[in-house]
Enzyme design. Structure first.
Site, PDB file in Angstrom:
ATOM      1  N   PHE A 403     -15.760  23.979 -15.547  1.00  0.00           N
ATOM      2  CA  PHE A 403     -15.943  24.782 -14.331  1.00  0.00           C
ATOM      3  C   PHE A 403     -17.061  25.785 -14.519  1.00  0.00           C
ATOM      4  O   PHE A 403     -17.189  26.397 -15.595  1.00  0.00           O
ATOM      5  CB  PHE A 403     -14.662  25.562 -13.993  1.00  0.00           C
ATOM      6  CG  PHE A 403     -13.449  24.712 -13.724  1.00  0.00           C
ATOM      7  CD1 PHE A 403     -13.157  24.257 -12.446  1.00  0.00           C
ATOM      8  CD2 PHE A 403     -12.576  24.381 -14.761  1.00  0.00           C
ATOM      9  CE1 PHE A 403     -12.031  23.491 -12.215  1.00  0.00           C
ATOM     10  CE2 PHE A 403     -11.449  23.625 -14.530  1.00  0.00           C
ATOM     11  CZ  PHE A 403     -11.169  23.171 -13.244  1.00  0.00           C
ATOM     12  N   ASP A 404     -17.819  25.960 -13.466  1.00  0.00           N
ATOM     13  CA  ASP A 404     -18.675  27.144 -13.376  1.00  0.00           C
ATOM     14  C   ASP A 404     -17.796  28.309 -12.922  1.00  0.00           C
ATOM     15  O   ASP A 404     -16.725  28.081 -12.346  1.00  0.00           O
ATOM     16  CB  ASP A 404     -19.814  26.884 -12.399  1.00  0.00           C
ATOM     17  CG  ASP A 404     -20.745  28.086 -12.285  1.00  0.00           C
ATOM     18  OD1 ASP A 404     -20.879  28.830 -13.273  1.00  0.00           O
ATOM     19  OD2 ASP A 404     -21.315  28.264 -11.190  1.00  0.00           O
ATOM     20  N   GLY A 405     -18.277  29.553 -13.128  1.00  0.00           N
ATOM     21  CA  GLY A 405     -17.462  30.726 -12.799  1.00  0.00           C
ATOM     22  C   GLY A 405     -17.597  31.173 -11.356  1.00  0.00           C
ATOM     23  O   GLY A 405     -16.691  30.965 -10.523  1.00  0.00           O
TER      24      GLY A 405
END
Length: 550
Positions: A403-405
């Site tokens: 995941f990206d944040g």
């Protein structure tokens, strides 16, 4: 001779003369009575003839079944006629006691012929009034067989008619006894009562049945042996939707349908459907979401090993706007690869987004960016799938999700500050609000689902062998803005297995090392960079970056 004796003699002669006269008068009376009764009998016989003709004519004309009530019309007349015939037969016997017969035998010849078998006297009914009697039927034709018999011997013909009516009435009133149902007996008990021909037929039939039974037993024995030798292919039941983690995948995300898409765009829908029907037995090649779906199934298998009655599993739904005629090719491809996909949604050109909430969808993956954007607006976690430009080996025993944040797990709050005020203001803002949790992003719910399943394995002391592993791959700097991210995850009660802070460096090389089955990011230049290295990516169209790019 004295005078007294003379008087007595005269008196005796007068008495004898009176007695002779009285006897002769009685004889005359008896003779007249016999003549009168004979005349009446002949008249009654003529009436019986005509009535008998009427009854017979009506019987043959109106009905052919014995249930017809026509013969009852003249029943009183026939009974009266029989009664009078009976009295006529008694007359000769009564007159024979007299000294001289008053009638000749020829006068009683016809009554004797008619009353050869007299019926017992019964109480006669009063005669019908003239106006209520049925009309006299027309005379029969002179050349017919019925008229010939009637003219040759009318008394015998009338008697035969009355006899037929009486027999028909008796047959109607006859009460046949009902036989009780036969008790069921086995064939071995019943076969002795059959004839030889019937026994032969039954033996042949029994032999045929025995032969058929032997053939059936042999067939099912061969089938049983075949299934015993075949490997077990039991298919687990899909979990209930209210407990499952539903992942909706489009057909273009699951399989490679580039050729069909090209035909649809260039030649239209009809040619596209014709192409799919002609190639429904041709197996589709895997698409960008194929490996991700296979990894989800492996997690389900591991969970069922530890928890046989577990319902908190991944449930894959194939959701596409394809026509139902294309469904056969999709089913063949799904079964070919052993994918456990039991729920299909084929909308026939209509957008399937309206069905996402009905299926309780937790994550929607598609190759159509417009539909993904529509699902995001409906509040459903969604992403557009892209395949890697290079082939890459993936782990088959562990689901890996990266995941990206910002604008993926978290909201786009920090993205707004970085885009509008620059990186310096962004770092100051993150340090100032370090203890304030970030708002949730669109994929936060999916990360919670993964964390809940991970804890099931931790409870069985399977932390090191857990088939789920999560990654945070962010462009943030750990020193200046990483603390707020970790504290937010801790506040949410979520654990991330690996957190990679790249401080603006490219993500592609790191993702090659991780080799995730899917990588979520909100910015296309990170998606394109990861694609070049062969990573399967999913673009999340959410946040301020989408507005700037558009």
């Amino acid at each position: 001779m004295s005078q007294t004796s003379l008087k007595q003699k005269k008196k005796n002669e007068a008495g004898m003369r009176y007695s002779k006269e009285s006897l002769e008068g009685e004889k005359r009376k008896d003779s007249e009575k016999a003549v009168r009764l004979t005349t009446q009998g002949s008249q009654e016989l003529s009436k019986a003839d005509s009535r008998g003709y009427l009854v017979r004519n009506q019987w043959s004309r109106t009905s052919r079944s014995p249930s017809t009530k026509a013969p009852s019309m003249d029943e009183p007349r026939s009974r009266n006629t029989s009664l009078k015939m009976f009295f006529l037969l008694q007359l000769p016997n009564s007159s024979a006691t007299s000294r001289t017969p008053s009638t000749s035998p020829s006068q009683h010849e016809s009554p004797l012929q008619l009353s050869a078998q007299p019926s017992p006297p019964t109480q006669s009914k009063p005669p019908m009034p003239p106006e209520s009697r049925p009309p006299t039927p027309p005379e029969p034709e002179p050349g017919s067989r019925r008229s010939t018999k009637m003219h040759e011997n009318p008394e015998a013909w009338a008697h035969g008619i009355v006899q037929e009516i009486r027999e028909a009435r008796e047959s109607q009133q006859r009460d046949y006894p009902r036989l009780s149902p036969t008790e069921w007996k086995a064939y071995s008990q019943r076969k002795g009562t059959y004839s030889s021909a019937q026994s032969d037929r039954d033996c042949i039939s029994e032999q045929q049945h025995l032969q058929d039974d032997e053939e059936d037993e042999a067939y099912w024995a061969s089938v049983k042996m075949l299934y015993e030798k075949a490997p077990s292919c039991s298919r687990p039941q899909p979990p209930k939707p209210k407990h499952a983690i539903t992942i909706a995948v489009s057909s273009r995300a699951l399989f490679n349908m580039v050729d069909g898409r090209k035909i649809y765009e260039e030649e239209g829908l009809e040619k596209y459907m014709e192409y799919q029907l002609n190639n429904e037995n041709v197996i589709l090649t895997p698409g960008p979401a194929f490996r991700f779906v296979k990894a989800l199934q492996h997690v389900n298998a591991r969970l069922r090993e530890l928890y046989p009655d577990e319902q908190d599993l991944f449930d894959i739904v194939l959701m596409t706007n394809n026509h139902a005629q294309v469904g056969v090719r999709l089913i063949n491809s799904v079964n070919h690869y052993g994918l456990l996909i039991d729920r299909f949604c084929l909308t026939g050109g209509k957008s399937p987004i309206g069905y996402l909430k009905a299926y309780l969808t937790n994550l929607y993956l598609s190759a159509d960016s417009e539909k993904v954007q529509e699902a995001i607006q409906e509040g459903i976690a969604s992403a557009t799938m892209f395949d890697g430009a290079k082939d890459m080996a993936y782990c088959d025993t562990q689901l890996r999700v990266a995941f990206d944040g910002d604008a993926v797990l978290f909201s786009d709050e920090s993205e707004h500050i970085a885009k509008e005020h620059g990186l310096d203001k962004f770092f100051q803002h993150e340090t100032l609000f370090e203890n304030k949790p970030l708002a949730q992003g669109p994929l936060k719910g999916f990360l919670e689902d993964l964390g809940r399943l991970q804890k099931k394995f931790y409870a069985k002391d399977e932390r090191l062998l857990c088939p789920i592993r999560t990654y945070l791959v962010t462009a943030r700097s750990a020193a200046s803005s990483g603390a707020r991210v970790l504290k937010t995850l801790r506040r949410w009660g979520l654990e991330i297995d690996e957190a990679l802070f790249l401080a603006g460096a490219p993500k592609g090389p790191i993702l090659v090392k991780i080799r995730p089955h899917i990588f979520f990011d909100d910015q296309m230049f990170h998606i394109e960079g990861a694609q070049k290295f062969g990573t399967i990516t999913a673009h999340v169209p959410y946040g301020i970056s989408q507005k700037i790019n558009s």
